[in-house]
Write a protein that holds these residues in place. Structure first.
Motif, PDB file in Angstrom:
ATOM      1  N   TYR A  87       0.849  -1.202   0.000  1.00  0.00           N
ATOM      2  CA  TYR A  87       0.000   0.000   0.000  1.00  0.00           C
ATOM      3  C   TYR A  87       0.877   1.243   0.000  1.00  0.00           C
ATOM      4  O   TYR A  87       1.847   1.321   0.748  1.00  0.00           O
ATOM      5  CB  TYR A  87      -0.885   0.008   1.261  1.00  0.00           C
ATOM      6  CG  TYR A  87      -1.896   1.130   1.285  1.00  0.00           C
ATOM      7  CD1 TYR A  87      -3.154   0.975   0.687  1.00  0.00           C
ATOM      8  CD2 TYR A  87      -1.602   2.354   1.899  1.00  0.00           C
ATOM      9  CE1 TYR A  87      -4.083   2.003   0.702  1.00  0.00           C
ATOM     10  CE2 TYR A  87      -2.526   3.382   1.923  1.00  0.00           C
ATOM     11  CZ  TYR A  87      -3.773   3.205   1.328  1.00  0.00           C
ATOM     12  OH  TYR A  87      -4.695   4.220   1.337  1.00  0.00           O
ATOM     13  N   CYS A 135       0.613   5.479   0.279  1.00  0.00           N
ATOM     14  CA  CYS A 135      -0.214   6.675   0.469  1.00  0.00           C
ATOM     15  C   CYS A 135      -0.021   7.570  -0.746  1.00  0.00           C
ATOM     16  O   CYS A 135       1.095   8.014  -1.034  1.00  0.00           O
ATOM     17  CB  CYS A 135       0.213   7.442   1.719  1.00  0.00           C
ATOM     18  SG  CYS A 135      -0.224   6.583   3.222  1.00  0.00           S
ATOM     19  N   TRP A 138      -8.272  12.083   7.855  1.00  0.00           N
ATOM     20  CA  TRP A 138      -7.344  11.560   6.827  1.00  0.00           C
ATOM     21  C   TRP A 138      -6.850  10.159   7.192  1.00  0.00           C
ATOM     22  O   TRP A 138      -6.759   9.278   6.340  1.00  0.00           O
ATOM     23  CB  TRP A 138      -6.177  12.542   6.720  1.00  0.00           C
ATOM     24  CG  TRP A 138      -5.035  12.137   5.852  1.00  0.00           C
ATOM     25  CD1 TRP A 138      -5.083  11.438   4.678  1.00  0.00           C
ATOM     26  CD2 TRP A 138      -3.653  12.436   6.081  1.00  0.00           C
ATOM     27  NE1 TRP A 138      -3.816  11.297   4.157  1.00  0.00           N
ATOM     28  CE2 TRP A 138      -2.921  11.898   5.003  1.00  0.00           C
ATOM     29  CE3 TRP A 138      -2.958  13.116   7.092  1.00  0.00           C
ATOM     30  CZ2 TRP A 138      -1.532  12.017   4.914  1.00  0.00           C
ATOM     31  CZ3 TRP A 138      -1.581  13.234   6.993  1.00  0.00           C
ATOM     32  CH2 TRP A 138      -0.880  12.690   5.921  1.00  0.00           C
ATOM     33  N   CYS A 186      -6.840   5.753   5.045  1.00  0.00           N
ATOM     34  CA  CYS A 186      -5.845   4.781   4.583  1.00  0.00           C
ATOM     35  C   CYS A 186      -5.996   3.436   5.291  1.00  0.00           C
ATOM     36  O   CYS A 186      -5.855   2.391   4.663  1.00  0.00           O
ATOM     37  CB  CYS A 186      -4.439   5.344   4.749  1.00  0.00           C
ATOM     38  SG  CYS A 186      -4.070   6.565   3.469  1.00  0.00           S
ATOM     39  N   HIS A 206       0.523  10.287  10.613  1.00  0.00           N
ATOM     40  CA  HIS A 206      -0.385   9.526   9.757  1.00  0.00           C
ATOM     41  C   HIS A 206      -0.249   8.009   9.950  1.00  0.00           C
ATOM     42  O   HIS A 206      -1.226   7.311  10.244  1.00  0.00           O
ATOM     43  CB  HIS A 206      -0.148   9.920   8.304  1.00  0.00           C
ATOM     44  CG  HIS A 206      -1.114   9.338   7.335  1.00  0.00           C
ATOM     45  ND1 HIS A 206      -2.475   9.387   7.525  1.00  0.00           N
ATOM     46  CD2 HIS A 206      -0.931   8.679   6.157  1.00  0.00           C
ATOM     47  CE1 HIS A 206      -3.077   8.796   6.506  1.00  0.00           C
ATOM     48  NE2 HIS A 206      -2.156   8.349   5.670  1.00  0.00           N
ATOM     49  N   GLU A 242      -2.576   5.188  11.653  1.00  0.00           N
ATOM     50  CA  GLU A 242      -3.094   4.036  10.887  1.00  0.00           C
ATOM     51  C   GLU A 242      -2.897   2.747  11.686  1.00  0.00           C
ATOM     52  O   GLU A 242      -3.788   1.895  11.740  1.00  0.00           O
ATOM     53  CB  GLU A 242      -2.357   3.904   9.546  1.00  0.00           C
ATOM     54  CG  GLU A 242      -2.837   4.852   8.473  1.00  0.00           C
ATOM     55  CD  GLU A 242      -2.218   4.516   7.120  1.00  0.00           C
ATOM     56  OE1 GLU A 242      -2.134   3.327   6.766  1.00  0.00           O
ATOM     57  OE2 GLU A 242      -1.799   5.447   6.427  1.00  0.00           O
TER      58      GLU A 242
HETATM   59 ZN    ZN Z   1      -2.131   7.371   3.873  1.00  0.00          ZN
END
Ligand code: ZN
Ligand code: AMP
Length: 478
Positions: A28, A30, A207, A211, A236, A240
């Motif tokens: 993955y 971003c 935000w 994700c 971030h 997550e």
């Molecule tokens: Zn992200």
């Protein structure tokens, strides 16, 4: 082939890379926040993940790679409201520009491009799971994540949580380590702002939840690799981890890879500092896509990259050197047979190239392996010591190189034209070869006026011709 080793931000170490279910790799990345054109700092990170992606594929791994487009966040909401546009209409232009920029820099498309606004349901479901496990609390219509309840909070970015006041909150999506706080999973609508009506109330996602929800939806609860720029490690990616692992009780990501920043005169290139160049800024100054890709790829991803125009010029010459070498292999006549030393030299260069990339994507080492070989092979060719049997292995090595670096094919003009630049005469290989052949034909007919005219025309396009003893002609770029 060498074992692949990658630096994992989680452990702070370079570790052997072993996928959870070989040969599959779930990765993955971003993607961009599409509130403006991406700058070349952003593309430092996107080129890094492209090099990683291409290298894993070269090594036979089956990649499922997801990249998201953050098409709803604080800045998008504010800009769309200021422009009096629905957010999807506001972001569309930047989404299309991003796709075109990726194509221009030969950044491959991931297996899935996904947009945050297409996945609001999954975000809501993840927030509901966190609510059931009491990792959340509500305040004035917004929903916050309680970081004190997640005992592993801080394990990625190694922040010191002592002194943090329980219940202190932050509403912005982006903040510094010093202000680690409970963060917003779901934000209550402010007057005039875009919002979604959902089972957890009206509002929009933060935000970070975007994700977590999208990564797990498309790749499963434990994924192999997660990439981004180093500024994303906190908050971030830390957030997550907190969201995903609290919900599932499983490790979210096995290898976290972060690219260091591209700097301009010692400072991070960023939109907020106003010291940024977009791809289009550089192309308007006459630089080529291949040179920019090479410049961004040439510094190993965990080293900061200081952007300079000198560096970009050097990258231009490096790409030319490789293309000239490829053209020599294709066009020149070599002595029949094999030359043992050179055969061994090619095998060694290919091995060094693989060793460099296997060692946490050391692109500088991989490039050194290629350029040392090119220098030696050019000398051997000049001396007439390069033999015909070595052409194919040398071409195979170049092809392997290009599966990762992707700069050999001369399609710069075509790409520039797609962006509205580079309307000058073509310097694509096929076009040059056509002109060279026309000049040869003119010379054969002793039409020296035409042959001189074509030679001058090629010179204006930066192409030099060298007539060889055997009557053939060799061309190279200046
Ligand atoms: Zn992200
Ligand atoms: P953003 O659109 O701000 O979410 O950023 C997209 C990607 O670019 C993220 O992975 C960021 O970490 C990365 N990024 C932002 N600025 C830079 C920079 N100056 N150098 C390298 N990567 C950057």
């Amino acid at each position: 082939m060498h074992d692949i080793r990658l630096h994992n931000t989680l452990s702070g170490k370079v570790e052997p890379f072993v996928p959870l279910h070989p040969p599959c790799v779930h990765m993955y990345t971003c993607g961009p926040t599409v509130y403006d054109y991406a700058h070349i700092g952003n593309f430092r990170t996107f080129v890094f993940q492209d090099i990683l992606r291409r290298f894993l594929k070269l090594r036979g791994l089956h990649l499922t790679h997801v990249m998201n487009l953050t098409d709803v966040d604080d800045r998008i909401i504010a800009n769309a409201a200021a422009a009096n546009l629905p957010i999807r209409d506001y972001t569309e232009k930047f989404v299309q520009a991003f796709f075109l920029d990726c194509k221009t820099l030969s950044v491959q498309s991931p297996e899935h491009w996904i947009r945050a606004t297409d996945n609001i349901d999954s975000m809501v479901q993840l927030i509901q799971r966190l609510q059931q496990k009491t990792f959340t609390y509500d305040s004035e219509g917004s929903i916050y994540y309680r970081i004190a309840k997640f005992s592993d909070y801080g394990k990625l970015s190694h922040i010191d949580l002592t002194g943090i006041q329980a219940g202190a909150r932050v509403d912005n999506d982006r903040y510094e380590k010093e202000s680690a706080r409970d963060f917003a999973l779901w934000k209550a609508p402010k007057p005039g702002e875009h919002f979604w009506e959902t089972p957890i109330g009206p509002g929009r996602p933060g935000w970070h939840i975007e994700c977590s929800a999208m990564a797990m939806k498309f790749l499963g609860e434990t994924i192999d690799i997660h990439t981004g720029g180093i500024d994303l490690a906190f908050p971030h990616h830390e957030n997550e981890i907190a969201q995903s692992e609290a919900a599932t009780g499983k490790p979210f990501v096995r290898y976290w890879l972060h690219a260091e920043h591209l700097l301009v005169e010692g400072e991070k290139m960023s939109k907020s500092l106003g010291n940024f160049f977009t791809l289009r800024d550089l192309f308007a100054k006459g630089y080529k896509p291949s040179a920019l890709r090479f410049a961004l790829a040439s510094v190993p991803y965990r080293r900061q990259l200081n952007f300079t125009f000198d560096g970009l010029q050097q990258a231009t010459s490096s790409v030319e050197r490789l293309r000239n070498f490829a053209a020599r292999l294709k066009n020149e006549k070599f002595l029949a047979g094999s030359q043992k030393n050179m055969a061994g030299r090619i095998a060694k260069a290919a091995d060094d190239f693989d060793a460099g990339l296997s060692d946490d994507l050391n692109t500088a080492q991989a490039l050194a392996a290629m350029f040392d070989f090119v220098r030696e092979a050019n000398i051997a060719m000049d001396k007439g010591e390069f033999c015909a049997d070595e052409v194919k292995p040398a071409q195979d090595f170049l092809a392997t190189f290009d599966k990762v670096f992707a700069v050999l094919e001369d399609n710069d003009n075509e790409k520039l034209q797609a962006l509205g630049f580079g309307t000058g005469p073509s310097t694509d290989d096929a076009e040059i070869e056509k002109l060279v052949a026309e000049r040869q034909a003119a010379r054969k007919k002793k039409d020296f006026a035409s042959s001189d005219r074509i030679r001058n025309e090629l010179l204006e396009r930066g192409i030099i011709l060298e007539d060889t003893k055997d009557g053939a002609v060799r061309w190279k770029r200046k």
